[in-house]
Design a protein around this motif. Structure first.
Motif, PDB file in Angstrom:
ATOM      1  N   LEU A   2       0.850  -1.151   0.028  1.00  0.00           N
ATOM      2  CA  LEU A   2      -0.031   0.042  -0.162  1.00  0.00           C
ATOM      3  C   LEU A   2       0.856   1.144  -0.113  1.00  0.00           C
ATOM      4  N   VAL A   3       0.626   2.166  -0.771  1.00  0.00           N
ATOM      5  CA  VAL A   3       1.309   3.468  -0.790  1.00  0.00           C
ATOM      6  C   VAL A   3       0.551   4.660  -0.669  1.00  0.00           C
ATOM      7  N   THR A   4       0.787   5.463   0.375  1.00  0.00           N
ATOM      8  CA  THR A   4      -0.063   6.615   0.735  1.00  0.00           C
ATOM      9  C   THR A   4       0.668   8.092   0.642  1.00  0.00           C
ATOM     10  N   SER A   5       0.199   9.113   0.442  1.00  0.00           N
ATOM     11  CA  SER A   5       0.731  10.412   0.360  1.00  0.00           C
ATOM     12  C   SER A   5      -0.011  11.308   0.977  1.00  0.00           C
ATOM     13  N   GLY A   6       0.774  12.553   1.634  1.00  0.00           N
ATOM     14  CA  GLY A   6      -0.158  13.332   2.396  1.00  0.00           C
ATOM     15  C   GLY A   6       0.653  14.644   2.455  1.00  0.00           C
ATOM     16  N   PHE A   7       0.035  15.706   3.036  1.00  0.00           N
ATOM     17  CA  PHE A   7       0.477  17.148   3.135  1.00  0.00           C
ATOM     18  C   PHE A   7       1.670  17.228   3.873  1.00  0.00           C
ATOM     19  N   ASP A   8       2.345  16.036   4.485  1.00  0.00           N
ATOM     20  CA  ASP A   8       3.620  16.173   5.158  1.00  0.00           C
ATOM     21  C   ASP A   8       4.577  16.042   4.199  1.00  0.00           C
ATOM     22  N   GLY A   9       4.258  16.060   2.865  1.00  0.00           N
ATOM     23  CA  GLY A   9       4.971  15.810   1.852  1.00  0.00           C
ATOM     24  C   GLY A   9       5.703  14.301   1.505  1.00  0.00           C
ATOM     25  N   ASN A  10       5.248  13.341   2.768  1.00  0.00           N
ATOM     26  CA  ASN A  10       5.596  12.159   2.618  1.00  0.00           C
ATOM     27  C   ASN A  10       5.047  11.161   1.773  1.00  0.00           C
ATOM     28  N   VAL A  11       5.788  10.091   0.836  1.00  0.00           N
ATOM     29  CA  VAL A  11       5.034   8.959   0.276  1.00  0.00           C
ATOM     30  C   VAL A  11       5.681   7.854   1.174  1.00  0.00           C
ATOM     31  N   ILE A  12       4.624   7.162   1.867  1.00  0.00           N
ATOM     32  CA  ILE A  12       4.940   6.211   2.536  1.00  0.00           C
ATOM     33  C   ILE A  12       4.318   4.733   2.222  1.00  0.00           C
ATOM     34  N   ILE A  13       5.480   3.735   2.298  1.00  0.00           N
ATOM     35  CA  ILE A  13       4.738   2.408   1.861  1.00  0.00           C
ATOM     36  C   ILE A  13       4.657   1.545   3.035  1.00  0.00           C
ATOM     37  N   TRP A  14       3.454   0.663   3.015  1.00  0.00           N
ATOM     38  CA  TRP A  14       2.848  -0.273   4.172  1.00  0.00           C
ATOM     39  C   TRP A  14       2.675  -1.409   3.467  1.00  0.00           C
ATOM     40  N   ASP A  15       3.422  -2.511   4.473  1.00  0.00           N
ATOM     41  CA  ASP A  15       3.252  -4.005   4.179  1.00  0.00           C
ATOM     42  C   ASP A  15       1.923  -4.257   4.874  1.00  0.00           C
ATOM     43  N   THR A  16       0.745  -4.440   4.031  1.00  0.00           N
ATOM     44  CA  THR A  16      -0.459  -4.642   4.824  1.00  0.00           C
ATOM     45  C   THR A  16      -0.616  -6.120   5.209  1.00  0.00           C
ATOM     46  N   ASN A  17       0.110  -7.084   4.556  1.00  0.00           N
ATOM     47  CA  ASN A  17       0.416  -8.349   4.758  1.00  0.00           C
ATOM     48  C   ASN A  17       0.713  -8.779   6.398  1.00  0.00           C
ATOM     49  N   ARG A  18       1.433  -8.003   6.878  1.00  0.00           N
ATOM     50  CA  ARG A  18       2.257  -8.229   8.160  1.00  0.00           C
ATOM     51  C   ARG A  18       1.754  -7.284   9.228  1.00  0.00           C
ATOM     52  N   CYS A  19       0.534  -6.735   9.207  1.00  0.00           N
ATOM     53  CA  CYS A  19      -0.089  -6.052  10.177  1.00  0.00           C
ATOM     54  C   CYS A  19      -0.258  -6.508  11.484  1.00  0.00           C
ATOM     55  N   THR A  20      -0.059  -6.164  12.576  1.00  0.00           N
ATOM     56  CA  THR A  20      -0.263  -6.937  13.782  1.00  0.00           C
ATOM     57  C   THR A  20      -0.858  -5.611  14.535  1.00  0.00           C
ATOM     58  N   GLU A  21      -1.208  -6.267  15.972  1.00  0.00           N
ATOM     59  CA  GLU A  21      -1.954  -5.487  16.954  1.00  0.00           C
ATOM     60  C   GLU A  21      -1.008  -4.149  17.436  1.00  0.00           C
ATOM     61  N   ASP A  22       0.189  -4.265  17.089  1.00  0.00           N
ATOM     62  CA  ASP A  22       1.125  -3.162  17.356  1.00  0.00           C
ATOM     63  C   ASP A  22       1.240  -2.092  16.316  1.00  0.00           C
ATOM     64  N   GLY A  23       0.630  -2.574  15.132  1.00  0.00           N
ATOM     65  CA  GLY A  23       0.799  -1.644  14.130  1.00  0.00           C
ATOM     66  C   GLY A  23       1.070  -2.185  12.513  1.00  0.00           C
ATOM     67  N   CYS A  24       1.385  -1.678  11.766  1.00  0.00           N
ATOM     68  CA  CYS A  24       2.098  -2.175  10.422  1.00  0.00           C
ATOM     69  C   CYS A  24       3.409  -1.711  10.028  1.00  0.00           C
ATOM     70  N   PRO A  25       4.076  -2.743   9.538  1.00  0.00           N
ATOM     71  CA  PRO A  25       5.561  -2.319   9.129  1.00  0.00           C
ATOM     72  C   PRO A  25       5.458  -1.194   7.750  1.00  0.00           C
ATOM     73  N   HIS A  26       6.132  -0.156   7.995  1.00  0.00           N
ATOM     74  CA  HIS A  26       6.059   0.752   6.730  1.00  0.00           C
ATOM     75  C   HIS A  26       7.446   1.451   6.921  1.00  0.00           C
ATOM     76  N   LYS A  27       7.560   2.401   5.750  1.00  0.00           N
ATOM     77  CA  LYS A  27       8.849   3.132   5.636  1.00  0.00           C
ATOM     78  C   LYS A  27       8.535   4.290   4.823  1.00  0.00           C
ATOM     79  N   LYS A  28       9.258   5.272   4.852  1.00  0.00           N
ATOM     80  CA  LYS A  28       9.230   6.653   4.102  1.00  0.00           C
ATOM     81  C   LYS A  28       9.829   6.262   2.829  1.00  0.00           C
ATOM     82  N   PHE A  29       9.226   6.249   1.781  1.00  0.00           N
ATOM     83  CA  PHE A  29       9.760   5.898   0.555  1.00  0.00           C
ATOM     84  C   PHE A  29      10.306   7.359  -0.138  1.00  0.00           C
ATOM     85  N   PHE A  30       9.624   8.601  -0.047  1.00  0.00           N
ATOM     86  CA  PHE A  30       9.980   9.713  -0.859  1.00  0.00           C
ATOM     87  C   PHE A  30       9.510  10.714  -0.129  1.00  0.00           C
TER      88      PHE A  30
END
Length: 472
Positions: A181-209
């Motif tokens: 999953l790839v999202t973008s916002g007005f913080d200027g960030n494009v973030i990538i999410w691995d939704t297949n590895r979501c847990t109760e503690d959150g979802c693995p993600h990283k800032k891509f751009f």
């Protein structure tokens, strides 16, 4: 209510017998020397009724869209849910989702026009965008800085909530190749999410751009490119996309830009918050990007390394001497072109523009690289200033549905709704108005074609959803 020029209702104009792009005598066809590869390329693109059996279906659908009348629309009241910011059909066309200003998501059966469900507290602030990952799972994003995952089979609770953005989240994309999953916002960030590895503690993600003044982000249908538009009029293209590789500042090769660009609008190390409340459409003042930056050794003429960045200032009619804001960004369903809605820096003009993708190296080594060429455009109604109007392509890519005042306009590349590749002009030409549909009492903000049925949906500032379909 006005009607634009176009074929008579139900009339099947048929495909052009001689596509404009291959009318050169030097490319006579498969039987001639040197013409085989051009013929195979046309075959891969699905050009010609004998090659693509679905082409007759496209022609029939075009005739049906041309027969739609405003009186055939079905109005769906959203009561007090606020403005409609986004519409999204499920891939099988069985569900229409509505993103509302007042924290809610509505679900309708588009076939029966019945209300299915209201997610009354989907978010804590405006819901901006909805994206289906498959026929059951979909994601929503909001000004509350979060993304939520939902399952149509269990709508009483979210699958999970994704935290990572620091400002309003405006756009969601899904890479079908990597299932990220790839999202973008007005913080200027494009973030990538691995939704297949979501847990109760959150979802693995990283800032891509990261880039300042980010407005919209889209992936091409084959997920080979990422396009990013900014409120300062720049369009950024990441070629040969590799989402598994994070892009730190200065770690990517930069391709030569087509026009003068600004270093303050390209990636920077500091985050930038939203520029204005609502939908920012104001340009920043900035200096030119140095030739030294554009000519760094990592640049490779004639080729594109993975995640190479191209910075463009798209040509907009009437805006040659003034800045503009790219408020809406869409991709042709076959990946042939990009569709932009641009507002002038002074908010006194709006344009819908189509740009063809051009692959390969520059014609001359010293020429700036340019992957886009303006092919079609049309001026839009200058109403609802400060609000973004989301437009879209039809599923076959032959038509465009564009918000226009209190209604929508159906636009074609020519009067026969031909394929883009069959009617590419040498110079930029006007889009042809096929039909105008008006059934709202307020400014239309978003519109969407059904992926499976001859139906168009539109939503307006006062919270009304209209469905347009032929009456039999």
């Amino acid at each position: 209510m006005s009607k634009g020029p176009g074929p008579e209702p139900g009339l099947d104009p048929g495909p052009n017998p001689e596509p404009a792009r291959h009318s050169d005598p030097a490319d006579p066809g498969p039987g001639a020397s040197g013409g085989l590869f051009a013929w195979l390329r046309g075959r891969c693109l699905g050009r010609g009724a004998a090659v693509d059996p679905a082409r007759d279906t496209f022609d029939a659908m075009t005739g049906l869209y041309g027969a739609i009348q405003p009186a055939d629309s079905v109005s769906l009241s959203t009561r007090t849910h606020g403005a409609v910011f986004n519409l999204e059909y499920s891939p099988d066309g069985s569900v229409l989702t509505v993103a509302c200003e007042q924290t809610e998501v509505l679900l309708f059966d588009p076939i029966s026009s019945k209300h299915i469900k209201t997610l009354s507290e989907a978010h804590e602030d405006c819901v901006n965008n909805i994206r289906f990952l498959d026929n059951r799972l979909f994601a929503t994003c909001s000004d509350d800085t979060t993304i939520a995952l939902w399952d149509l089979r269990k709508l009483n609770t979210k699958v999970c909530t994704l935290h990572g953005h620091t400002s309003w989240v405006k756009n969601i994309e899904y890479d079908t190749n990597t299932r990220l999953l790839v999202t973008s916002g007005f913080d200027g960030n494009v973030i990538i999410w691995d939704t297949n590895r979501c847990t109760e503690d959150g979802c693995p993600h990283k800032k891509f751009f990261h880039t300042r003044f980010l407005m919209r982000m889209r992936l091409t249908p084959d997920c080979s490119k990422m396009l990013i538009s900014t409120s300062s009029g720049y369009l950024l293209i990441l070629h040969d996309l590799d989402l598994n590789k994070s892009l730190e500042v200065g770690s990517y090769p930069i391709l030569r830009a087509r026009r003068t660009t600004s270093s303050s609008d390209i990636t920077s190390s500091g985050s930038s918050g939203p520029r204005a409340v609502g939908s920012p459409c104001h340009q920043s003042n900035s200096g030119p990007l140095s030739e030294k930056t554009l000519s760094r050794p990592s640049q490779r003429e004639g080729g594109s390394p993975r995640n190479s960045l191209e910075v463009l200032t798209p040509e907009v009619p009437g805006e040659r001497d003034r800045g503009n804001c790219i408020t809406s960004l869409q991709l042709h369903p076959k990946g042939w072109a990009t569709l932009l809605r641009c507002s002038s820096n002074t908010d006194d003009q709006e344009w819908t523009c189509v740009y063809e993708f051009q692959e390969g190296a520059p014609v001359r080594p010293v020429s700036p690289r340019c992957s886009l060429r303006l092919t079609h455009c049309i001026e839009e109604a200058n109403v609802g200033r400060g609000y973004i109007k989301e437009l879209c392509f039809s599923p076959d890519g032959r038509m465009i549905s564009s918000p226009h005042g209190f209604g929508i306009r159906l636009l074609g590349f020519d009067a026969h709704c031909s394929e883009l590749v069959d009617c590419l002009p040498r110079e930029a030409s006007p889009l042809r108005e096929i039909r105008s549909l008006y059934s709202h009492n307020d400014v239309v903000l978003t519109t969407k074609f059904s992926p499976t049925h001859c139906q168009i949906a539109s939503g307006c500032l006062s919270g009304r959803v209209s469905l347009y379909q032929p009456k039999f």
